[in-house]
Design an enzyme around this catalytic site. Structure first.
Site, PDB file in Angstrom:
ATOM      1  N   HIS A 206      35.125  39.716  35.682  1.00 29.85           N
ATOM      2  CA  HIS A 206      36.424  39.463  36.317  1.00 29.85           C
ATOM      3  C   HIS A 206      36.473  38.104  37.036  1.00 29.85           C
ATOM      4  CE1 HIS A 206      36.861  43.546  35.295  1.00 29.85           C
ATOM      5  NE2 HIS A 206      36.505  44.104  36.433  1.00 29.85           N
TER       6      HIS A 206
ATOM      7  N   LEU B 152      42.405  39.673  33.620  1.00 30.28           N
ATOM      8  CA  LEU B 152      43.239  38.706  32.900  1.00 30.28           C
ATOM      9  C   LEU B 152      44.687  39.168  32.769  1.00 30.28           C
ATOM     10  CD1 LEU B 152      40.757  37.507  30.157  1.00 30.28           C
ATOM     11  CD2 LEU B 152      41.652  36.204  32.081  1.00 30.28           C
TER      12      LEU B 152
HETATM   13  C1  BG6 Z   1      36.021  47.418  37.748  1.00 24.97           C
HETATM   14  C2  BG6 Z   1      34.733  47.662  38.488  1.00 24.97           C
HETATM   15  O1  BG6 Z   1      35.787  46.683  36.579  1.00 24.97           O
HETATM   16  O2  BG6 Z   1      36.894  46.690  38.601  1.00 24.97           O
HETATM   17  C3  BG6 Z   1      34.977  48.416  39.779  1.00 24.97           C
HETATM   18  O3  BG6 Z   1      33.855  48.414  37.650  1.00 24.97           O
HETATM   19  C4  BG6 Z   1      36.005  47.689  40.609  1.00 24.97           C
HETATM   20  O4  BG6 Z   1      33.778  48.594  40.510  1.00 24.97           O
HETATM   21  C5  BG6 Z   1      37.234  47.383  39.782  1.00 24.97           C
HETATM   22  O5  BG6 Z   1      36.341  48.526  41.697  1.00 24.97           O
HETATM   23  C6  BG6 Z   1      38.210  46.520  40.551  1.00 24.97           C
HETATM   24  O6  BG6 Z   1      39.422  46.476  39.874  1.00 24.97           O
HETATM   25  P1  BG6 Z   1      40.789  46.342  40.683  1.00 24.97           P
HETATM   26  O7  BG6 Z   1      41.823  46.163  39.638  1.00 24.97           O
HETATM   27  O8  BG6 Z   1      40.939  47.609  41.456  1.00 24.97           O
HETATM   28  O9  BG6 Z   1      40.625  45.165  41.579  1.00 24.97           O
END
Ligand code: BG6
Ligand code: NDP
Length: 508
Positions: A252, A192
């Protein structure tokens, strides 16, 4: 819940003490401290702020600094040594246990010492829990017992996972609710805070041409894709009981989905936005167990990259999903009949998070098989919004060609500071703005949606994940899955390239 928020939030600009629990850990080192530094560097964290790291490890301040420093560079790699030095003058460290009140009592004395130095009776206190879920509640309880000042303003930041399923999420919530009011809690979902996710409401509601076409009459499919080019490397033990759905989809990607499909809020105040998010979540049909594709990665084709099961921390023969594609049906006037897919995977052919809205085909007759318009919102890497549309090939040719309206942030917004997600969110906590945090009822509905699916997938009748080699786009069934959900793949074998170039036949 939100109804009892009557006052405008107090901005923590001066007299603030931030305590980072779990200061010796990975999240604190890679995200929390760098975000605090980024805010300080850009002038969004008052230099009078005191930051206390707290953890069990007996670290010297130098130890703490040397853990954090490698993560303080700007995205382009440059760091500002003078700023780093000034920043560390704001940081102290206290070590102690999590499971008794001894440590937090020591912390309390330290906070009071700092308040005396700051010459204030009462500081604003922000507690950031960068902790594993196993100690989370104990620490929250100790904060309430020892560090909570009923006359001051306290904010608590908590990190996912917010439960493992509906029952555990409710238990967590029921245990937290007597300790802290909803307006004191900030449940972080760092997606977010990503620039392009934050931009969704403006793109949708600030542009009539998009707003008017954002519905079942114009769109034939929506995809939210999360692709990572690396496997669980080193995190297999953690990941094995979680799987890709809990790791990134229930949180997410669902956040992206709700912002993408909710109705226009009455205003941009946090509760209006979150009310609309909850409403659209409640309009979703149960996820169809028979309409999913799940996968697990094996060794790469050349054998150089390991299979998921090669990780020694993973249960032998684990059926854990490292890839999943799901489809959502929203039962309301705007979305009835539009398949909304979510796909996420580890160890894929590239790293990318994007939203792809494919428009319906134009009426046939004048054009023969002209590609569908697509609006792509690329969250990362290299944030961009581009609309694939058809135009006449320039010159004497009357052929059509796919081209794009292209807003690539790196070329359009050269001199802008695009903050990291955690910088945005910590700043929001300091300002008391809950818009980009997960509300309790939102969490509850999201678990209601995902829990039956997870129970089926992890139960005795759950499917065996389809295997895909490390470095593939996903399991072989993916193309069919996308096609079954109305996605027409025009790009394969098509002449579309980016940036647009002169067609081959005209080059000579
Ligand atoms: C985290 C997950 O919440 O988000 C991870 O636990 C993942 O497995 C990560 O790699 C991804 O976040 P970003 O910001 O790197 O896309
Ligand atoms: P693609 O044509 O590569 O892909 C379009 C969609 O089809 C994606 O969802 C893709 O999935 C899927 N797809 C493609 N091939 C297959 C396959 N063999 N099996 C299953 N699914 C498949 O991307 P775009 O249309 O977005 O654009 C083409 C290129 O142009 C991209 O590299 C894009 O980044 C770039 N571009 C960049 C712009 C910018 O940066 N501003 C502007 C315009 C275009 P998947 O994601 O898994 O590949």
């Amino acid at each position: 819940m939100s109804d009892n928020i009557v006052q405008l939030p107090v901005a923590f600009e001066k007299n603030t003490i931030i305590v980072v629990f779990g200061a010796s850990g990975d999240l604190a080192k890679k995200k929390t401290f760098p975000a605090l530094f980024g805010l300080y560097r850009e002038g969004y964290l008052d230099p009078s702020t005191k930051i206390i790291g707290y953890a069990r490890s007996d670290l010297s301040l130098d130890d703490l600094h040397s853990r954090i420093t490698p993560h303080l560079g700007k995205p382009n790699g440059s760091a500002d040594d003078a700023k780093i030095e000034q920043f560390f003058k704001m940081v102290t460290y206290v070590h102690g246990p999590y499971d008794t009140t001894d440590g937090v009592t020591k912390l309390k004395l330290h906070i009071e010492e700092l308040e005396t130095k700051m010459n204030v009776q009462k500081s604003h206190r922000l507690f950031y829990l960068a902790l594993p879920p196993s100690v989370f509640l104990t620490v929250a309880t100790n904060i309430k017992k020892v560090l909570y000042d009923p006359n001051g303003i306290t904010r608590i930041v908590v990190e996912k996972p917010f439960g493992h399923d509906l029952t555990s999420a409710r238990a967590l919530q029921n245990n937290l609710a007597p300790l802290f009011r909803e307006e004191e809690l900030f449940r972080i979902d760092h997606y977010l805070g990503k620039e392009l996710v934050k931009n969704l409401l403006v793109l949708r509601f600030g542009n009539q041409f998009l707003n008017a076409s954002w519905n079942k009459d114009n769109l034939q499919s929506i995809q939210i894709s999360f692709k990572e080019p690396f496997g669980t490397e080193g995190r297999g033990g953690y990941f094995d009981s979680i799987g890709i759905i809990r790791d990134v989809m229930q949180n997410h990607l669902l956040q992206i989905l709700t912002l993408l499909t909710m109705e226009r809020p009455a205003s941009f105040d946090p509760e209006s936005i979150r009310d609309e998010k909850v409403k659209v979540l409640k309009s979703m049909a149960p996820i169809d167990h028979n309409d999913i594709l799940v996968g697990q990665y094996t060794k790469s084709k050349d054998g150089s990259k390991p299979a998921y099961l090669d990780d020694e921390t993973v249960t032998p023969n684990s059926k854990c999903m490292t890839f999943a594609a799901l489809s959502f049906k929203i039962q309301n006037e705007r979305w009835e009949g539009v398949p909304i897919m979510m796909r996420a995977g580890k160890a894929l052919n590239e790293g990318k998070v994007e939203i792809r809205l494919q428009y319906k085909a134009v009426a046939s007759g004048v054009f023969n098989n002209i590609p569908n318009n697509e609006l792509v919102i690329r969250v990362q890497p290299n944030p961009a919004v581009y609309m694939k549309f058809n135009a006449k090939t320039p010159g004497l040719s009357n052929a059509t060609q796919v081209t794009d309206l292209d807003l690539t942030y790196s070329s359009r917004y050269k001199d802008f500071w695009i903050p990291e997600a955690y910088e945005v969110l910590i700043r929001d906590v300091l300002m008391g703005n809950h818009s980009n945090f997960v509300r309790d009822d939102e969490l509850d509905v999201s678990w209601k949606l995902f829990t039956p699916l997870l129970e089926y997938l992890e139960g005795p009748n759950g499917p065996t994940p389809e295997l895909y080699p490390y470095g593939a786009r996903g399991p072989d069934g993916l193309i069919d899955y996308l096609g079954k959900h109305n996605y027409v793949l025009h790009s394969m074998g098509n002449s579309y390239t980016w940036p647009v170039t002169k067609p081959e036949e005209e080059k000579n």
